[in-house]
Design a protein around this motif. Structure first.
Motif, PDB file in Angstrom:
ATOM      1  N   LEU A  16       0.830  -1.202   0.000  1.00 48.81           N
ATOM      2  CA  LEU A  16       0.000   0.000   0.000  1.00 48.81           C
ATOM      3  C   LEU A  16       0.867   1.255   0.000  1.00 48.81           C
ATOM      4  O   LEU A  16       0.607   2.200  -0.756  1.00 48.81           O
ATOM      5  CB  LEU A  16      -0.940  -0.012   1.216  1.00 48.81           C
ATOM      6  CG  LEU A  16      -1.878   1.178   1.368  1.00 48.81           C
ATOM      7  CD1 LEU A  16      -2.720   1.415   0.121  1.00 48.81           C
ATOM      8  CD2 LEU A  16      -2.760   0.992   2.592  1.00 48.81           C
ATOM      9  N   THR A  17       1.909   1.256   0.805  1.00 53.76           N
ATOM     10  CA  THR A  17       2.832   2.395   0.847  1.00 53.76           C
ATOM     11  C   THR A  17       3.442   2.633  -0.522  1.00 53.76           C
ATOM     12  O   THR A  17       3.471   3.761  -1.027  1.00 53.76           O
ATOM     13  CB  THR A  17       3.944   2.150   1.887  1.00 53.76           C
ATOM     14  OG1 THR A  17       3.348   1.947   3.164  1.00 53.76           O
ATOM     15  CG2 THR A  17       4.909   3.309   1.948  1.00 53.76           C
ATOM     16  N   ARG A  18       3.900   1.564  -1.125  1.00 49.03           N
ATOM     17  CA  ARG A  18       4.532   1.675  -2.449  1.00 49.03           C
ATOM     18  C   ARG A  18       3.564   2.241  -3.486  1.00 49.03           C
ATOM     19  O   ARG A  18       3.915   3.105  -4.283  1.00 49.03           O
ATOM     20  CB  ARG A  18       5.060   0.314  -2.876  1.00 49.03           C
ATOM     21  CG  ARG A  18       5.864   0.360  -4.151  1.00 49.03           C
ATOM     22  CD  ARG A  18       6.433  -1.004  -4.493  1.00 49.03           C
ATOM     23  NE  ARG A  18       7.487  -0.811  -5.453  1.00 49.03           N
ATOM     24  CZ  ARG A  18       8.705  -1.286  -5.328  1.00 49.03           C
ATOM     25  NH1 ARG A  18       9.026  -1.994  -4.284  1.00 49.03           N
ATOM     26  NH2 ARG A  18       9.600  -1.073  -6.253  1.00 49.03           N
ATOM     27  N   LEU A  19       2.327   1.747  -3.491  1.00 49.61           N
ATOM     28  CA  LEU A  19       1.322   2.211  -4.451  1.00 49.61           C
ATOM     29  C   LEU A  19       0.979   3.685  -4.233  1.00 49.61           C
ATOM     30  O   LEU A  19       0.827   4.448  -5.199  1.00 49.61           O
ATOM     31  CB  LEU A  19       0.055   1.360  -4.355  1.00 49.61           C
ATOM     32  CG  LEU A  19       0.156  -0.071  -4.865  1.00 49.61           C
ATOM     33  CD1 LEU A  19      -1.093  -0.860  -4.481  1.00 49.61           C
ATOM     34  CD2 LEU A  19       0.366  -0.092  -6.376  1.00 49.61           C
ATOM     35  N   LEU A  20       0.856   4.095  -2.982  1.00 48.91           N
ATOM     36  CA  LEU A  20       0.529   5.495  -2.694  1.00 48.91           C
ATOM     37  C   LEU A  20       1.663   6.424  -3.123  1.00 48.91           C
ATOM     38  O   LEU A  20       1.418   7.472  -3.727  1.00 48.91           O
ATOM     39  CB  LEU A  20       0.227   5.666  -1.201  1.00 48.91           C
ATOM     40  CG  LEU A  20      -1.072   5.050  -0.709  1.00 48.91           C
ATOM     41  CD1 LEU A  20      -1.131   5.052   0.815  1.00 48.91           C
ATOM     42  CD2 LEU A  20      -2.282   5.763  -1.304  1.00 48.91           C
ATOM     43  N   VAL A  21       2.893   6.037  -2.822  1.00 48.59           N
ATOM     44  CA  VAL A  21       4.048   6.849  -3.224  1.00 48.59           C
ATOM     45  C   VAL A  21       4.147   6.909  -4.740  1.00 48.59           C
ATOM     46  O   VAL A  21       4.385   7.973  -5.331  1.00 48.59           O
ATOM     47  CB  VAL A  21       5.346   6.302  -2.586  1.00 48.59           C
ATOM     48  CG1 VAL A  21       6.578   6.961  -3.197  1.00 48.59           C
ATOM     49  CG2 VAL A  21       5.316   6.504  -1.070  1.00 48.59           C
ATOM     50  N   GLU A  60      -7.535  -5.469  -0.333  1.00 50.96           N
ATOM     51  CA  GLU A  60      -6.229  -5.459  -1.001  1.00 50.96           C
ATOM     52  C   GLU A  60      -5.745  -4.025  -1.226  1.00 50.96           C
ATOM     53  O   GLU A  60      -6.553  -3.114  -1.447  1.00 50.96           O
ATOM     54  CB  GLU A  60      -6.309  -6.208  -2.330  1.00 50.96           C
ATOM     55  CG  GLU A  60      -6.542  -7.697  -2.168  1.00 50.96           C
ATOM     56  CD  GLU A  60      -5.460  -8.400  -1.356  1.00 50.96           C
ATOM     57  OE1 GLU A  60      -4.270  -8.056  -1.485  1.00 50.96           O
ATOM     58  OE2 GLU A  60      -5.813  -9.299  -0.569  1.00 50.96           O
ATOM     59  N   PRO A  61      -4.422  -3.808  -1.167  1.00 46.46           N
ATOM     60  CA  PRO A  61      -3.878  -2.456  -1.327  1.00 46.46           C
ATOM     61  C   PRO A  61      -4.363  -1.732  -2.589  1.00 46.46           C
ATOM     62  O   PRO A  61      -4.669  -0.539  -2.536  1.00 46.46           O
ATOM     63  CB  PRO A  61      -2.361  -2.695  -1.369  1.00 46.46           C
ATOM     64  CG  PRO A  61      -2.179  -3.927  -0.533  1.00 46.46           C
ATOM     65  CD  PRO A  61      -3.370  -4.795  -0.834  1.00 46.46           C
ATOM     66  N   GLU A  62      -4.436  -2.439  -3.704  1.00 55.64           N
ATOM     67  CA  GLU A  62      -4.898  -1.799  -4.950  1.00 55.64           C
ATOM     68  C   GLU A  62      -6.325  -1.283  -4.794  1.00 55.64           C
ATOM     69  O   GLU A  62      -6.664  -0.212  -5.310  1.00 55.64           O
ATOM     70  CB  GLU A  62      -4.841  -2.794  -6.113  1.00 55.64           C
ATOM     71  CG  GLU A  62      -3.450  -3.270  -6.491  1.00 55.64           C
ATOM     72  CD  GLU A  62      -2.932  -4.430  -5.629  1.00 55.64           C
ATOM     73  OE1 GLU A  62      -1.782  -4.857  -5.871  1.00 55.64           O
ATOM     74  OE2 GLU A  62      -3.643  -4.888  -4.716  1.00 55.64           O
ATOM     75  N   GLU A  63      -7.149  -2.039  -4.073  1.00 55.10           N
ATOM     76  CA  GLU A  63      -8.540  -1.619  -3.868  1.00 55.10           C
ATOM     77  C   GLU A  63      -8.626  -0.430  -2.918  1.00 55.10           C
ATOM     78  O   GLU A  63      -9.482   0.454  -3.086  1.00 55.10           O
ATOM     79  CB  GLU A  63      -9.364  -2.799  -3.352  1.00 55.10           C
ATOM     80  CG  GLU A  63      -9.488  -3.925  -4.370  1.00 55.10           C
ATOM     81  CD  GLU A  63     -10.114  -5.161  -3.771  1.00 55.10           C
ATOM     82  OE1 GLU A  63     -11.301  -5.405  -4.068  1.00 55.10           O
ATOM     83  OE2 GLU A  63      -9.433  -5.865  -3.015  1.00 55.10           O
ATOM     84  N   ILE A  64      -7.743  -0.375  -1.932  1.00 56.49           N
ATOM     85  CA  ILE A  64      -7.706   0.776  -1.029  1.00 56.49           C
ATOM     86  C   ILE A  64      -7.312   2.027  -1.799  1.00 56.49           C
ATOM     87  O   ILE A  64      -7.901   3.098  -1.621  1.00 56.49           O
ATOM     88  CB  ILE A  64      -6.751   0.516   0.151  1.00 56.49           C
ATOM     89  CG1 ILE A  64      -7.296  -0.625   1.025  1.00 56.49           C
ATOM     90  CG2 ILE A  64      -6.554   1.783   0.988  1.00 56.49           C
ATOM     91  CD1 ILE A  64      -6.360  -1.089   2.108  1.00 56.49           C
ATOM     92  N   VAL A  65      -6.335   1.911  -2.675  1.00 49.77           N
ATOM     93  CA  VAL A  65      -5.929   3.053  -3.507  1.00 49.77           C
ATOM     94  C   VAL A  65      -7.096   3.503  -4.380  1.00 49.77           C
ATOM     95  O   VAL A  65      -7.331   4.706  -4.549  1.00 49.77           O
ATOM     96  CB  VAL A  65      -4.680   2.712  -4.353  1.00 49.77           C
ATOM     97  CG1 VAL A  65      -4.399   3.783  -5.388  1.00 49.77           C
ATOM     98  CG2 VAL A  65      -3.466   2.519  -3.432  1.00 49.77           C
ATOM     99  N   THR A  66      -7.853   2.564  -4.918  1.00 53.13           N
ATOM    100  CA  THR A  66      -9.025   2.915  -5.728  1.00 53.13           C
ATOM    101  C   THR A  66     -10.057   3.666  -4.897  1.00 53.13           C
ATOM    102  O   THR A  66     -10.631   4.663  -5.349  1.00 53.13           O
ATOM    103  CB  THR A  66      -9.653   1.650  -6.342  1.00 53.13           C
ATOM    104  OG1 THR A  66      -8.689   1.038  -7.208  1.00 53.13           O
ATOM    105  CG2 THR A  66     -10.907   1.968  -7.132  1.00 53.13           C
ATOM    106  N   VAL A  67     -10.302   3.214  -3.664  1.00 50.85           N
ATOM    107  CA  VAL A  67     -11.241   3.899  -2.770  1.00 50.85           C
ATOM    108  C   VAL A  67     -10.786   5.340  -2.533  1.00 50.85           C
ATOM    109  O   VAL A  67     -11.582   6.280  -2.623  1.00 50.85           O
ATOM    110  CB  VAL A  67     -11.377   3.141  -1.428  1.00 50.85           C
ATOM    111  CG1 VAL A  67     -12.104   3.989  -0.386  1.00 50.85           C
ATOM    112  CG2 VAL A  67     -12.101   1.824  -1.624  1.00 50.85           C
ATOM    113  N   LEU A  68      -9.506   5.523  -2.230  1.00 47.22           N
ATOM    114  CA  LEU A  68      -8.978   6.863  -1.986  1.00 47.22           C
ATOM    115  C   LEU A  68      -9.063   7.734  -3.231  1.00 47.22           C
ATOM    116  O   LEU A  68      -9.432   8.910  -3.161  1.00 47.22           O
ATOM    117  CB  LEU A  68      -7.526   6.776  -1.502  1.00 47.22           C
ATOM    118  CG  LEU A  68      -7.312   6.166  -0.122  1.00 47.22           C
ATOM    119  CD1 LEU A  68      -5.839   5.939   0.141  1.00 47.22           C
ATOM    120  CD2 LEU A  68      -7.915   7.057   0.961  1.00 47.22           C
TER     121      LEU A  68
END
Length: 195
Positions: free
Chosen positions: A34-39, A179-187
């Motif tokens: 998740l950290t990597r995807l957000l950065v 999953e991290p990808e789904e959290i990024v999509t939510v944000l």
């Protein structure tokens, strides 16, 4: 012909300041992804790791990926009287994401307890809060946990889905961290609607 740059998706998270809280759960390893995807999306990520979570994922790993020192407690330098100001952190963030959010952490947040930096920041935060529960099936289904989740929703927090699937215990059902990808999509979807 349309310019190539305009075909690129809008970098909605670019420049957003995200506090990422990581609590003690076997799913804590997903915080690295998740950290990597957000950065990668251009967000500035400050990780707050509970002391118990450090048994599951190291500050070194999260600090390397976020490019910021990971905060694990109130004190920065006890001898010099330096501390991590939970109020400033709460005001700095555009969003507070707690992923994974353990049953213990959810209970603290729902009842206004702040035995650690993460829960103190939550109580000080003026930004939207996103919680990604992660725990075993019976813990997730327990009436106390469900009551805490309902209470947190009533406070205006965004409680993310906890999908069914195979859990670390070998049981199968809800309780998995989104999953991290789904959290990024939510944000991304959230900031797309508010910006």
């Amino acid at each position: 012909m349309e310019p190539e740059a305009s075909k690129q998706p809008l970098a909605v998270l670019s420049g957003k300041r995200i506090l990422l809280g990581v609590s003690a759960s076997i799913a804590a390893y997903k915080a690295t992804f998740l950290t990597r995807l957000l950065v990668k999306a251009g967000a500035e990520v400050q990780v707050i790791l509970t002391e118990a979570a450090a048994a599951f994922v190291t500050p070194l790993t999260l600090g390397t990926l976020s490019k910021k020192p990971v905060l694990t407690g109130f004190l920065r330098d006890a001898a010099a009287g330096e501390w991590h100001n939970h109020v400033e952190l709460g005001l700095w963030a555009d969003a507070l994401v707690i992923a994974p959010a353990s049953a213990n952490t959810l209970g603290q947040l729902a009842n206004g307890l702040c035995p650690n930096l993460l829960s103190a920041v939550y109580l000080s935060a003026r930004c939207p809060v996103f919680l990604a529960p992660a725990m075993d099936l019976d813990m997730f289904a327990h009436p106390a946990t469900q009551q805490n989740l309902a209470r947190l929703r009533s406070f205006g927090n965004h409680v993310l889905a906890s999908p069914s699937g195979e859990l670390a215990s070998g049981l199968s059902g809800p309780g998995r961290m989104l999953e991290p990808e789904e959290i990024v999509t939510v944000l991304t979807n959230f900031f797309r609607t508010v910006d």
